[in-house]
Design an enzyme around this catalytic site. Sequence first.
Site, short mmCIF file in Angstrom:
data_model
loop_
_atom_site.label_atom_id
_atom_site.label_comp_id
_atom_site.label_asym_id
_atom_site.label_seq_id
_atom_site.Cartn_x
_atom_site.Cartn_y
_atom_site.Cartn_z
N ASP A 12 -0.65 -4.91 -11.86
CA ASP A 12 -0.90 -4.55 -10.47
C ASP A 12 -0.06 -5.43 -9.57
O ASP A 12 -0.14 -6.66 -9.67
CB ASP A 12 -2.39 -4.74 -10.16
CG ASP A 12 -2.79 -4.28 -8.77
OD1 ASP A 12 -1.91 -4.01 -7.94
OD2 ASP A 12 -4.01 -4.20 -8.53
N HIS A 41 -3.21 -0.98 -11.21
CA HIS A 41 -3.95 -0.86 -9.96
C HIS A 41 -4.76 0.44 -9.96
O HIS A 41 -4.29 1.47 -10.44
CB HIS A 41 -2.98 -0.86 -8.78
CG HIS A 41 -3.66 -0.89 -7.44
ND1 HIS A 41 -4.16 -2.05 -6.90
CD2 HIS A 41 -3.93 0.09 -6.55
CE1 HIS A 41 -4.69 -1.78 -5.72
NE2 HIS A 41 -4.57 -0.49 -5.49
N SER A 92 -9.00 -2.14 -3.47
CA SER A 92 -7.70 -2.11 -2.83
C SER A 92 -7.85 -2.30 -1.32
O SER A 92 -8.36 -3.33 -0.87
CB SER A 92 -6.97 -0.81 -3.19
OG SER A 92 -5.62 -0.87 -2.85
#
Length: 311
Positions: A251, A281, A156
Site C-alpha cells: 500500500d 490498499h 483510507s
Amino acid sequence: MSLDPQMQGLLNAFGALKLPPYEELTAETFRALAEAKRVTRGQGESLAQVSDRVISGKGSDVTVRIYRPHTDRVLPALVYFHGGGFVLGDLDSHDNLCRALSNRLDALVVSVDYRRAPEDRFPAAFDDAWTAVQWVAEQAAALSIDPSRLLVGGDSAGGNLAANVCIKARDCGGPAIAHQLLFYPVCDNDLSRTSYREVGSGYFLETDMMRWFWGQYLTAPQDADKPYCCPLKTDDLSNLPPATLVVGGYDPLKDEGLAYIERLRVAGVVVHSLVYPGAIHGFMSYIGMLQLSDQALDETIDSLQTVLARD
C-alpha cells in the site's frame, strides 16, 4: 514479503481501470469506471435492521445508514466513514464491511455518506463526519447505545476523517470517544515517502492517483496544513483515544500509517498495530473473498473486545 497470491488474483480480476490522463480525468468519469470495476460481493450478512436516515449538518444534510444486530441489549456504537480518496465510495460500496462489523462487534454501526470532492472540498467531508459523531452521541438513548462505548472508524480517506474527528473531540472536550479503528488511513499529503516510490504503481492505489485525489479534495495546497486535514501535521497527538490501526505492505500509504502509529505511541496513546505485509490498499473490503482479509477482520475484532466488553 511477496504479495499475497489471492491479492494478486484480485488485481488480475480488476484489470486496468484505463483512466484517461489525470489532467483530463473528472470525478464523474472516475466514479463510473470504479463502479463498473466493482467486484460483486453478494448481499452481505443479515442483520436485525438496516435503515437510512437523514440528519441536519453544517451546510448540508447528512445521510447515514444504521446497522443493528440481532440483540435487544444496549449496544456499543461505531460511527464509520467509507474510503475512496474523498471522491469515490458511498454507503453501498462499504455495505458488506459495515454489516460484518455490526455482527462481529455486536454493535450499532452508523455509516456516514459524507459530502465528496470536488463538488464539496475540504472541510466539507470532515464537517459531515463531525456532525455524525455528535449526532450519535446526542441520540444515545434513542438509539439504545452506550455512550461510554462510542467508537469511530474508517478506511483510507475515511480513516483520515475518523482520526481527525478524534483530534477535534479532544480539542472540544467531547464527545467522549472510546476507540478509533483506522484501516490504512490517509494521514498526510506527503507523496515522497518510500512506500509511494516502491509500491506506488501496479497495486490498485497509485501515487499519481493519490496526487489527483488530493487535488480534488483541497482548494489550495496550503489547506493541507489546516487543522483536521492531515493527522500527521497535528503538533500534539496526546490524550487521544486508543487506536487499532491496520496497514498493508503493498500500500503506498504504508509509511504514513506506520509514522502515525509511531507518533501516537510517542504521544502516549495506546495503539494496537496490525501489519499485513502481503496486502494491498483497500483489502478489508473483500472479507468473505480473501483469506487475509478475513484474518485481518478476526484480529481487528479481537483487538476491540476489551473496549466493547458485552454486558
